[in-house]
Design a protein around this motif. Sequence first.
Motif, PDB file in Angstrom:
ATOM      1  N   ARG A  63       0.852  -1.188   0.000  1.00 36.65           N
ATOM      2  CA  ARG A  63       0.000   0.000   0.000  1.00 36.65           C
ATOM      3  C   ARG A  63       0.883   1.232   0.000  1.00 36.65           C
ATOM      4  O   ARG A  63       2.001   1.209   0.525  1.00 36.65           O
ATOM      5  N   VAL A  64       0.364   2.291  -0.622  1.00 36.03           N
ATOM      6  CA  VAL A  64       1.066   3.565  -0.667  1.00 36.03           C
ATOM      7  C   VAL A  64       0.198   4.607   0.022  1.00 36.03           C
ATOM      8  O   VAL A  64      -0.973   4.792  -0.336  1.00 36.03           O
ATOM      9  N   VAL A  65       0.760   5.260   1.029  1.00 36.83           N
ATOM     10  CA  VAL A  65       0.061   6.303   1.778  1.00 36.83           C
ATOM     11  C   VAL A  65       0.428   7.646   1.154  1.00 36.83           C
ATOM     12  O   VAL A  65       1.583   8.061   1.189  1.00 36.83           O
ATOM     13  N   ILE A  66      -0.567   8.314   0.586  1.00 34.50           N
ATOM     14  CA  ILE A  66      -0.356   9.599  -0.071  1.00 34.50           C
ATOM     15  C   ILE A  66      -0.549  10.703   0.957  1.00 34.50           C
ATOM     16  O   ILE A  66      -1.624  10.839   1.546  1.00 34.50           O
TER      17      ILE A  66
ATOM     18  N   ARG B  29      -1.305  15.351   6.150  1.00 38.27           N
ATOM     19  CA  ARG B  29      -2.457  14.488   6.438  1.00 38.27           C
ATOM     20  C   ARG B  29      -2.415  13.313   5.476  1.00 38.27           C
ATOM     21  O   ARG B  29      -1.748  13.363   4.453  1.00 38.27           O
ATOM     22  N   VAL B  30      -3.162  12.261   5.784  1.00 37.50           N
ATOM     23  CA  VAL B  30      -3.293  11.145   4.861  1.00 37.50           C
ATOM     24  C   VAL B  30      -4.392  11.493   3.865  1.00 37.50           C
ATOM     25  O   VAL B  30      -5.567  11.594   4.230  1.00 37.50           O
ATOM     26  N   HIS B  31      -4.001  11.703   2.620  1.00 41.07           N
ATOM     27  CA  HIS B  31      -4.988  12.012   1.586  1.00 41.07           C
ATOM     28  C   HIS B  31      -5.691  10.749   1.095  1.00 41.07           C
ATOM     29  O   HIS B  31      -6.913  10.681   1.060  1.00 41.07           O
ATOM     30  N   ARG B  32      -4.899   9.755   0.727  1.00 38.63           N
ATOM     31  CA  ARG B  32      -5.464   8.471   0.288  1.00 38.63           C
ATOM     32  C   ARG B  32      -4.488   7.354   0.628  1.00 38.63           C
ATOM     33  O   ARG B  32      -3.283   7.582   0.745  1.00 38.63           O
ATOM     34  N   VAL B  33      -5.017   6.154   0.791  1.00 39.75           N
ATOM     35  CA  VAL B  33      -4.202   4.945   0.921  1.00 39.75           C
ATOM     36  C   VAL B  33      -4.564   4.038  -0.245  1.00 39.75           C
ATOM     37  O   VAL B  33      -5.703   3.594  -0.367  1.00 39.75           O
ATOM     38  N   ILE B  34      -3.593   3.791  -1.114  1.00 38.19           N
ATOM     39  CA  ILE B  34      -3.836   3.027  -2.339  1.00 38.19           C
ATOM     40  C   ILE B  34      -3.230   1.643  -2.203  1.00 38.19           C
ATOM     41  O   ILE B  34      -2.016   1.498  -1.999  1.00 38.19           O
ATOM     42  N   ASP B  35      -4.070   0.619  -2.306  1.00 39.87           N
ATOM     43  CA  ASP B  35      -3.574  -0.755  -2.296  1.00 39.87           C
ATOM     44  C   ASP B  35      -2.880  -1.059  -3.617  1.00 39.87           C
ATOM     45  O   ASP B  35      -3.411  -0.752  -4.695  1.00 39.87           O
ATOM     46  N   ILE B  36      -1.707  -1.686  -3.533  1.00 42.98           N
ATOM     47  CA  ILE B  36      -0.972  -2.094  -4.725  1.00 42.98           C
ATOM     48  C   ILE B  36      -1.177  -3.599  -4.882  1.00 42.98           C
ATOM     49  O   ILE B  36      -0.441  -4.417  -4.320  1.00 42.98           O
ATOM     50  N   ASP B  37      -2.208  -3.951  -5.638  1.00 41.95           N
ATOM     51  CA  ASP B  37      -2.615  -5.350  -5.752  1.00 41.95           C
ATOM     52  C   ASP B  37      -1.950  -6.042  -6.939  1.00 41.95           C
ATOM     53  O   ASP B  37      -2.574  -6.838  -7.649  1.00 41.95           O
ATOM     54  N   LEU B  38      -0.682  -5.753  -7.156  1.00 41.91           N
ATOM     55  CA  LEU B  38       0.097  -6.409  -8.201  1.00 41.91           C
ATOM     56  C   LEU B  38       0.677  -7.711  -7.654  1.00 41.91           C
ATOM     57  O   LEU B  38       0.956  -7.816  -6.460  1.00 41.91           O
ATOM     58  N   PRO B  39       0.861  -8.715  -8.512  1.00 43.90           N
ATOM     59  CA  PRO B  39       1.331 -10.027  -8.012  1.00 43.90           C
ATOM     60  C   PRO B  39       2.743  -9.956  -7.451  1.00 43.90           C
ATOM     61  O   PRO B  39       3.569  -9.145  -7.864  1.00 43.90           O
ATOM     62  N   ARG B  40       3.014 -10.807  -6.484  1.00 41.97           N
ATOM     63  CA  ARG B  40       4.344 -11.020  -5.925  1.00 41.97           C
ATOM     64  C   ARG B  40       4.742 -12.464  -6.177  1.00 41.97           C
ATOM     65  O   ARG B  40       3.869 -13.333  -6.257  1.00 41.97           O
ATOM     66  N   PRO B  41       6.055 -12.747  -6.265  1.00 38.49           N
ATOM     67  CA  PRO B  41       7.186 -11.811  -6.207  1.00 38.49           C
ATOM     68  C   PRO B  41       7.228 -10.924  -7.450  1.00 38.49           C
ATOM     69  O   PRO B  41       6.720 -11.301  -8.513  1.00 38.49           O
ATOM     70  N   ARG B  42       7.851  -9.752  -7.298  1.00 39.00           N
ATOM     71  CA  ARG B  42       7.892  -8.761  -8.367  1.00 39.00           C
ATOM     72  C   ARG B  42       9.284  -8.696  -8.982  1.00 39.00           C
ATOM     73  O   ARG B  42      10.276  -8.817  -8.286  1.00 39.00           O
ATOM     74  N   ASP B  43       9.315  -8.458 -10.297  1.00 37.15           N
ATOM     75  CA  ASP B  43      10.593  -8.413 -10.995  1.00 37.15           C
ATOM     76  C   ASP B  43      10.585  -7.271 -12.002  1.00 37.15           C
ATOM     77  O   ASP B  43       9.615  -6.510 -12.102  1.00 37.15           O
ATOM     78  N   ALA B  44      11.691  -7.147 -12.749  1.00 36.66           N
ATOM     79  CA  ALA B  44      11.831  -6.045 -13.696  1.00 36.66           C
ATOM     80  C   ALA B  44      10.786  -6.113 -14.798  1.00 36.66           C
ATOM     81  O   ALA B  44      10.366  -5.080 -15.336  1.00 36.66           O
ATOM     82  N   GLU B  45      10.344  -7.321 -15.137  1.00 40.40           N
ATOM     83  CA  GLU B  45       9.331  -7.448 -16.179  1.00 40.40           C
ATOM     84  C   GLU B  45       8.023  -6.801 -15.753  1.00 40.40           C
ATOM     85  O   GLU B  45       7.308  -6.216 -16.580  1.00 40.40           O
TER      86      GLU B  45
END
Length: 282
Positions: free
Chosen positions: A233-236, A243-259
């Motif tokens: 998650r990224v806290v904006i 203040r916390v404007h938004r919290v965005i879930d990063i629902d991309l698959p893990r493990p993560r690589d350069a591709e």
Amino acid sequence: MTYVAGTLPASTPESANDRETANDRIEVRGVSKSFRAGGGSFTALDTVDLDLPEGSFTTLFGPSGCGKTTLLRILAGLQTQDSGTVSLFGQTPEAATKDKNIAWIPQSSALLPWRDVRANALLSQVVNKRADRGRSATRVDQEVETVLSELGLRDFARSGPAQLSGGMRQRASLARGFVHGAPVMLMDEPFSALDEFTREALRFKLLHMWELLRKTVVFVTHSASEAVLLSDRVVIMTARPGRVHRVIDIDLPRPRDAELERSPEFHAKVTEVRQALQEGWT
């Protein structure tokens, strides 16, 4: 999924179940912090609320001056908030610090020049011998040779900091944090001073170690792509007062690589994070 600031339910008296649940996450409730400057004062943080689950990777994102590092220092017990509460798996920052349950990774490697890489990585076991290992302490020291090997430092274990490149020194700093064994790792722009190529390589080294050990990481960066690549998650953060404007879930698959970085899904998340930052700063 995206959470909008201000949607947390009003606080209510805690039940026994609530207190038990609080032991599986970092909780920030109503945290505000002001500083004196130039004969006046300014508010760095204003009523910040966050929930960070155990084993998650969270990035605080926003330009300089939005309170990211202040919040990180409050979590670390290096500063105290003016109001609100902070709990790290049921402990105050002060108690977590006493039990050595927090590892701090600064912008610079901060290696001791008279100790080689292995000795620097083992530093926490020297200075933490008297750490309170009561029932709340959850620190588990990691085997130093394994950590150095995983971070590509095995062949440099007996080298001094002056013999290393900037990227290697920062790897040694990461090694010290992981060998420390704390369940919480707080990272204040650890790659900011590195060239882009070295920075990219270290991102994947960090991801690899996090996948192995699943520490609860709170990370500070100015890079949207770095935030998306690393995080659950990224806290904006908004402009001062932070203040916390938004919290965005990063629902991309893990493990993560350069591709993954070349995928449309990745670029869509980076765009979403950047747009949220613009919204919070207008």
